[in-house]
Design an enzyme around this catalytic site. Structure first.
Site, PDB file in Angstrom:
ATOM      1  N   GLY A 151      66.139 -20.903   5.871  1.00  0.00           N
ATOM      2  CA  GLY A 151      65.455 -22.182   5.742  1.00  0.00           C
ATOM      3  C   GLY A 151      64.630 -22.245   4.474  1.00  0.00           C
ATOM      4  O   GLY A 151      64.790 -21.416   3.583  1.00  0.00           O
ATOM      5  N   ASN A 152      63.766 -23.228   4.370  1.00  0.00           N
ATOM      6  CA  ASN A 152      62.866 -23.355   3.222  1.00  0.00           C
ATOM      7  C   ASN A 152      61.545 -23.945   3.688  1.00  0.00           C
ATOM      8  O   ASN A 152      61.385 -24.294   4.850  1.00  0.00           O
ATOM      9  CB  ASN A 152      63.520 -24.191   2.110  1.00  0.00           C
ATOM     10  CG  ASN A 152      63.812 -25.603   2.566  1.00  0.00           C
ATOM     11  OD1 ASN A 152      62.915 -26.398   2.788  1.00  0.00           O
ATOM     12  ND2 ASN A 152      65.099 -25.912   2.740  1.00  0.00           N
ATOM     13  N   ARG A 153      60.591 -24.039   2.768  1.00  0.00           N
ATOM     14  CA  ARG A 153      59.218 -24.402   3.126  1.00  0.00           C
ATOM     15  C   ARG A 153      58.913 -25.894   3.085  1.00  0.00           C
ATOM     16  O   ARG A 153      57.761 -26.292   3.184  1.00  0.00           O
ATOM     17  CB  ARG A 153      58.236 -23.679   2.201  1.00  0.00           C
ATOM     18  CG  ARG A 153      58.296 -22.173   2.312  1.00  0.00           C
ATOM     19  CD  ARG A 153      57.185 -21.530   1.507  1.00  0.00           C
ATOM     20  NE  ARG A 153      57.373 -20.104   1.370  1.00  0.00           N
ATOM     21  CZ  ARG A 153      57.067 -19.218   2.312  1.00  0.00           C
ATOM     22  NH1 ARG A 153      56.539 -19.625   3.464  1.00  0.00           N
ATOM     23  NH2 ARG A 153      57.290 -17.938   2.109  1.00  0.00           N
TER      24      ARG A 153
END
Ligand code: CTP
Ligand code: CA
Length: 234
Positions: free
Chosen positions: A33-35
């Site tokens: 995923g990412n932030r």
């Protein structure tokens, strides 16, 4: 509310905003995923509603209350986001790609939870995801020309980009590569923490020119984007 008193200059327009960050499954319990929080995308959605637009938000893994008055389509992966954005874009005047879309996904999703009992882990092989923004630009280029009735593609396409260096040059190259009309570029990294005045955004305009956006609430950036979009829809 802070949104009250805006001109309803997007009345009768349908806009699509992608928000949040995609997740690419490794196995039933894990993902890459990412932030991205979705805050900027949701601010764009709220602001467009306040300006009178019909708004579809394609929302990837956002833990925020739904923007009131917008239609929310929930997706998880880049491929789901692509399908939802392209479906909504066919009836839209403008698309704003604020979501952080994973460039790669695991080549294979394990059906069962990967166990650590097997000794050293297998490497996770990655493959490329579709580039939704580039695909929107290509669809429009391929369909351009006189047609009966409303165009089956968005008239205005907006991308977002975070760059660490050569922000303007890299941003300009990305804008051209993706075939969008506007690219909102943020400088990140190299000690330029978020929250510093030198971390402001610049909107690059296809064909030349840019608009600097001073640091401020995400709604202010959203309003500048919609100002530029509205100009291009008249
Ligand atoms: N984007 C997209 N599909 C992808 C990746 C990105 O639609 N698979 C969109 C993002 O939503 C954003 C824009 O493209 O609006 C720019 O994303 P960015 O990651 O900065 O661009 P990339 O072309 O992926 O380049 P980079 O190698 O810098 O990541
Ligand atoms: Ca990327």
């Amino acid at each position: 509310s802070v949104l009250a008193g805006r001109a309803r200059d997007l009345a009768g327009r349908h806009v699509v905003v992608s928000a949040g960050g995609t997740r690419e499954a490794i196995d039933p319990v894990r993902f890459i995923g990412n932030r991205s929080s979705g805050l900027q995308g949701y601010a764009l959605a709220r602001t467009a509603v306040a300006r009178g637009a019909e708004v579809t938000v394609v929302s990837a893994n956002v833990a925020l209350p739904d923007p009131a008055g917008a239609k929310v389509v929930r997706v998880e992966s880049a491929r789901e986001l692509r399908d939802a954005v392209l479906a909504a874009a066919a009836h839209a005047d403008a698309v704003v790609m604020a979501a952080a879309v994973a460039d790669f996904r695991p080549a294979r999703e394990s059906d069962t939870k990967i166990k650590k009992s097997a000794g050293e882990p297998e490497p996770i092989r990655l493959v490329r995801n579709p580039d939704v923004l580039a695909e929107l630009g290509e669809t429009r280029r391929a369909a351009a020309g006189p047609a009966e009735g409303p165009a089956p593609y968005p008239r205005v396409i907006v991308g977002f980009a975070a760059e660490t260096d050569d922000v303007l040059a890299n941003g300009r190259a990305k804008l051209e590569r993706k075939g969008c009309d506007l690219l909102v570029v943020n400088q990140v990294g190299r000690g330029l923490a978020f929250g510093r005045p030198d971390n402001a955004a610049v909107v690059l305009i296809a064909g030349g020119g840019d608009v600097e956006i001073p640091r401020g609430p995400k709604e202010d950036l959203a309003d500048v984007v919609w100002d530029l979009v509205a100009e291009r829809l008249t």
